[in-house]
Design an enzyme around this catalytic site. Structure first.
Site, PDB file in Angstrom:
ATOM      1  N   HIS A  52      -8.706  11.477   1.365  1.00 44.36           N
ATOM      2  CA  HIS A  52      -7.890  10.216   1.312  1.00 44.36           C
ATOM      3  C   HIS A  52      -6.615  10.525   2.158  1.00 44.36           C
ATOM      4  O   HIS A  52      -5.716   9.441   2.150  1.00 44.36           O
ATOM      5  CB  HIS A  52      -7.661  10.019  -0.061  1.00 44.36           C
ATOM      6  CG  HIS A  52      -7.115   8.639  -0.179  1.00 44.36           C
ATOM      7  ND1 HIS A  52      -5.677   8.178  -0.533  1.00 44.36           N
ATOM      8  CD2 HIS A  52      -7.729   7.417  -0.278  1.00 44.36           C
ATOM      9  CE1 HIS A  52      -5.685   6.889  -0.840  1.00 44.36           C
ATOM     10  NE2 HIS A  52      -6.891   6.453  -0.588  1.00 44.36           N
ATOM     11  N   ASP A  71       0.508  16.992  19.755  1.00 42.90           N
ATOM     12  CA  ASP A  71       1.245  18.299  20.635  1.00 42.90           C
ATOM     13  C   ASP A  71       1.938  19.331  19.844  1.00 42.90           C
ATOM     14  O   ASP A  71       2.611  20.010  20.152  1.00 42.90           O
ATOM     15  CB  ASP A  71       2.208  17.945  21.640  1.00 42.90           C
ATOM     16  CG  ASP A  71       1.450  17.131  22.877  1.00 42.90           C
ATOM     17  OD1 ASP A  71       0.233  16.701  22.917  1.00 42.90           O
ATOM     18  OD2 ASP A  71       2.371  16.622  23.700  1.00 42.90           O
ATOM     19  N   HIS A  82       0.878  -1.238   0.166  1.00 45.40           N
ATOM     20  CA  HIS A  82      -0.207  -0.053  -0.125  1.00 45.40           C
ATOM     21  C   HIS A  82       0.885   1.384   0.065  1.00 45.40           C
ATOM     22  O   HIS A  82       0.374   2.235   0.265  1.00 45.40           O
ATOM     23  CB  HIS A  82      -0.903   0.031   1.228  1.00 45.40           C
ATOM     24  CG  HIS A  82      -1.784   1.065   1.258  1.00 45.40           C
ATOM     25  ND1 HIS A  82      -2.131   2.011   2.345  1.00 45.40           N
ATOM     26  CD2 HIS A  82      -3.033   1.205   0.273  1.00 45.40           C
ATOM     27  CE1 HIS A  82      -3.186   2.705   1.968  1.00 45.40           C
ATOM     28  NE2 HIS A  82      -3.930   1.990   1.008  1.00 45.40           N
TER      29      HIS A  82
END
Length: 451
Positions: A369, A376, A191
């Site tokens: 997407h 922080d 991916h």
């Protein structure tokens, strides 16, 4: 009856019997193969179910380091626990396809030594044709061009689409292509989204190479996404990540001066590439997210198209809100999501967080997407990882963790702008039912209790 007639008759009877036995043998072979095939399918189905619903590591961090998030102690802890080499880098945010695709083409056109590209989605269309034309031109000029494309993520793209690139001297490989000997790897995909130029400049983010990111497709609005241009030492980590998948896809160990001619760059932000691949159900990406969520003291802002946190992640976010007073805001896809059922399951998971005091928003104008995390106002995580089980436990992913307040301010500025175009999720929405409500409840309960 004469002897010859008797012999002929017996031969006929014998042949008929053997024919019947042959048919029985053939039929038995077919039935045996069918049983083996059914067994293989059942085993693979069981593996998929175990991956989705089986027990996963708890990812608990029981001891608070008690040090500032920008301290040397925390930086070292985060780099060691995620196996990320500390490097310096400079980053530039590129918002939406109108910015990052021209940047891709410009960088490719300037390549002199090597281009390495890896994408889950590389879909036939206007954008990919332009990228392929640029890659092909550079390959003809003697630049080493290597391309990895996921076979499932780009299933609609034909192998011949890359023929011109190959004729020009470029190399292209499919990641885990669909063959009889690769079925067991079907559920593990790359991916990752990577483009690396001359070992000095890289691009990393959430977008693939497809027209959805630059123009309306099938009446759907242009997708919202973010990519980052990376320069400096962190590009070495991107090359290392690409090398891992290139070896798996092609069998070749990446080598040569064109690939590894890096330049030292002492200036820039503290950063490290976190390459994530499944190992026993847990990944480095999951550890990175858990460590930062656990360490947050003021704010956690998450942008993800698919928000399906596992039990440990939900508990960590709830604990941050309830015990440490952290402001948790999550931005995810709304009605334009490309997988409608995921949105329904996401809403079920979200109710626990809403009850604790977290805020969740659904982006309205288009499919969002981007995959982003800020903590922080100083730590940023950019890359390919969605906040869901598939990204955390099944896919090959890549992220860049960066300690940079200026970059965090840019990302959070975009987050604030996106919130203006989003609708808050409420507990009342959690009670809305669909015709598949009972099935959704069962799946949601399975994901919550087992993941």
């Amino acid at each position: 009856m004469v002897a010859g007639e008797d012999d002929t008759r017996w031969r006929a009877v014998y042949s008929a019997g053997m024919g019947e036995k042959s048919k029985d043998s053939t039929g038995g072979l077919v039935r045996g193969l069918a049983v083996i095939g059914a067994g293989a399918v059942a085993l693979y189905g069981a593996k998929v179910l175990l991956n989705l619903f089986g027990p996963q590591p708890r990812f608990a961090i029981n001891e608070d380091l008690g040090v500032p998030l920008d301290s040397e102690e925390f930086i070292q802890f985060l780099s060691l626990v995620t196996d990320g080499t500390r490097r310096r880098s400079r980053l530039k945010r590129l918002k939406n396809g109108i910015e990052f695709y021209p940047a891709y083409l410009q960088a490719i056109g300037k390549a002199r030594k090597s281009i390495n590209l890896e994408f889950y989605e590389f879909l036939e269309g206007r954008v990919s044709l332009k990228v392929l034309a640029a890659l092909t031109e550079r390959a003809r000029a003697g630049v080493e061009v290597r391309v990895i494309v996921d076979a499932i993520g780009s299933m609609g793209t034909s192998d011949s689409y890359f023929d011109e690139l190959r004729r020009a001297g470029g190399q292209m490989c499919w990641y885990h292509p669909l063959r009889w000997d690769t079925w067991q790897e079907l559920n593990q995909r790359t991916h990752r989204k990577l483009l690396i130029i001359d070992g000095e400049t890289g691009f990393m983010g959430g977008a693939g190479v497809a027209d959805e990111w630059i123009e309306p497709v099938s009446g759907r609005p242009v997708w919202r996404d973010t990519v980052f241009r990376v320069e400096g030492e962190a590009v070495a980590g991107m090359i290392s990540t690409f090398s891992e998948n290139w070896l798996e896809a092609s069998g070749e160990i990446l080598s040569g001066p064109k690939q590894f001619g890096f330049k030292a760059m002492p200036e820039g932000s503290e950063s490290f590439v976190v390459a994530s691949t499944p190992r026993g159900g847990g990944t480095q990406a999951r550890i990175l997210f858990q460590a930062l969520i656990k360490s947050a003291r003021r704010t956690i802002r998450i942008t993800t198209p698919y928000f399906l946190p596992d039990k440990a992640a939900r508990e960590a976010l709830i604990e941050a809100v309830e015990n440490r007073g952290v402001s948790v805001q999550i931005l995810t896809a709304g009605s334009h999501i490309d997988h409608k059922f995921v949105r329904t399951l996401s809403r079920r998971s979200s109710r626990h967080l809403l009850m604790a005091g977290a805020e969740i928003f659904e982006y309205q104008p288009a499919m969002i997407h981007a995959k982003l995390l800020t903590v922080d106002g100083m730590w940023c995580v950019i890359g390919s990882t969605n906040f869901d089980h598939r990204s955390f436990a099944l896919n090959d992913e890549v992220n860049l963790a960066v300690l940079d307040r200026e970059l965090a301010a840019t990302i959070e500025g975009d987050f604030a702008e996106d919130l203006k175009q989003s609708e808050p999720l409420t507990l009342a929405m959690m009670r809305e039912r669909t015709p598949l409500g009972k099935l959704e409840d069962l799946l949601g309960e399975a994901l919550e209790s087992q993941s």
